[in-house]
Design a protein around this motif. Structure first.
Motif, mmCIF file in Angstrom:
data_model
loop_
_atom_site.group_PDB
_atom_site.id
_atom_site.type_symbol
_atom_site.label_atom_id
_atom_site.label_comp_id
_atom_site.label_asym_id
_atom_site.label_seq_id
_atom_site.Cartn_x
_atom_site.Cartn_y
_atom_site.Cartn_z
ATOM 1 N N GLY A 53 1.048 -0.983 -0.426
ATOM 2 C CA GLY A 53 0.528 -0.154 0.287
ATOM 3 C C GLY A 53 0.727 1.045 0.059
ATOM 4 N N THR A 54 -0.047 2.498 -0.216
ATOM 5 C CA THR A 54 0.845 3.794 -0.361
ATOM 6 C C THR A 54 0.656 4.484 1.284
ATOM 7 O OG1 THR A 54 0.885 3.706 -2.134
ATOM 8 C CG2 THR A 54 0.866 5.758 -1.416
ATOM 9 N N ILE A 55 1.334 4.789 1.854
ATOM 10 C CA ILE A 55 1.050 5.645 3.079
ATOM 11 C C ILE A 55 0.896 7.156 2.442
ATOM 12 C CG2 ILE A 55 2.381 6.971 4.904
ATOM 13 C CD1 ILE A 55 4.204 4.932 5.581
ATOM 14 N N VAL A 56 -0.236 8.124 3.407
ATOM 15 C CA VAL A 56 -1.062 8.976 2.965
ATOM 16 C C VAL A 56 -1.009 9.948 4.038
ATOM 17 C CG1 VAL A 56 -2.369 7.477 1.004
ATOM 18 C CG2 VAL A 56 -3.786 8.436 3.310
ATOM 19 N N ALA A 57 -0.621 9.635 5.355
ATOM 20 C CA ALA A 57 -0.076 10.530 6.172
ATOM 21 C C ALA A 57 0.204 10.019 7.675
ATOM 22 C CB ALA A 57 -1.864 11.677 6.492
ATOM 23 N N VAL A 58 1.057 11.051 8.085
ATOM 24 C CA VAL A 58 1.590 10.114 9.099
ATOM 25 C C VAL A 58 0.973 10.506 10.183
ATOM 26 C CG1 VAL A 58 4.680 10.433 10.301
ATOM 27 C CG2 VAL A 58 4.237 10.374 7.997
ATOM 28 N N GLN A 59 0.866 10.221 11.219
ATOM 29 C CA GLN A 59 0.682 10.672 12.540
ATOM 30 C C GLN A 59 1.605 11.185 13.550
ATOM 31 O OE1 GLN A 59 -1.863 7.114 13.964
ATOM 32 N NE2 GLN A 59 -3.575 7.245 12.527
ATOM 33 N N PRO A 60 0.768 11.952 14.458
ATOM 34 C CA PRO A 60 1.988 12.342 15.114
ATOM 35 C C PRO A 60 3.400 11.343 16.124
ATOM 36 C CG PRO A 60 -0.348 13.722 15.389
ATOM 37 C CD PRO A 60 -0.501 12.293 14.422
ATOM 38 N N GLY A 61 4.073 11.228 15.686
ATOM 39 C CA GLY A 61 4.874 10.752 16.565
ATOM 40 C C GLY A 61 5.336 9.610 15.340
ATOM 41 N N GLY A 62 4.997 8.978 14.432
ATOM 42 C CA GLY A 62 4.529 7.844 13.636
ATOM 43 C C GLY A 62 4.626 6.775 13.912
ATOM 44 N N ARG A 63 3.360 7.148 14.852
ATOM 45 C CA ARG A 63 3.317 5.778 15.668
ATOM 46 C C ARG A 63 1.993 4.912 15.099
ATOM 47 N NH1 ARG A 63 1.719 10.251 19.296
ATOM 48 N NH2 ARG A 63 -0.209 10.074 18.219
ATOM 49 N N GLY A 64 1.747 5.220 13.905
ATOM 50 C CA GLY A 64 0.418 4.790 12.979
ATOM 51 C C GLY A 64 0.770 5.876 11.689
ATOM 52 N N TYR A 65 0.072 5.204 10.584
ATOM 53 C CA TYR A 65 -0.265 5.412 9.416
ATOM 54 C C TYR A 65 -1.231 5.139 8.616
ATOM 55 C CZ TYR A 65 4.491 5.765 9.975
ATOM 56 O OH TYR A 65 6.381 5.675 10.677
#
Length: 92
Positions: A53-65
């Motif tokens: 898949g393709t990451i469409v955003a980054v959650q704060p702190g890189g905890r999830g996507y």
């Protein structure tokens, strides 16, 4: 009225925000990734390990996507960082 970091970023174009994050460690916007564990899409469909898949955003702190998957039919899933591995980095 003073501006906080979030306020300033919200005024920038998406392209500028993307460029500002290029030096951040870890997975980034538009990286292609592979699931190393199954997850459920927002629609409830199961997405199996090994799916790209393709990451469409980054959650704060890189905890999830939030990750977009072509199969099953344009699925979107919130994926913990621990369940992703980099397949192809986005052009920087």
């Amino acid at each position: 009225m003073p501006f906080g970091g979030q306020r300033i970023l919200s005024c920038l174009s998406i392209e500028t925000q993307f460029l500002l994050r290029n030096d951040q460690p870890g997975l980034r916007d538009l990286d292609r990734v592979v699931l190393i564990g199954a997850v459920n899409a927002e629609s409830g469909a199961r997405i199996e390990a090994g799916t790209e898949g393709t990451i469409v955003a980054v959650q704060p702190g890189g905890r999830g996507y939030p990750v977009a998957f072509a199969k099953p039919a344009e699925a979107l899933a919130a994926v913990p960082a621990a369940l992703l591995t980099l397949a192809v980095p986005a052009e920087r």
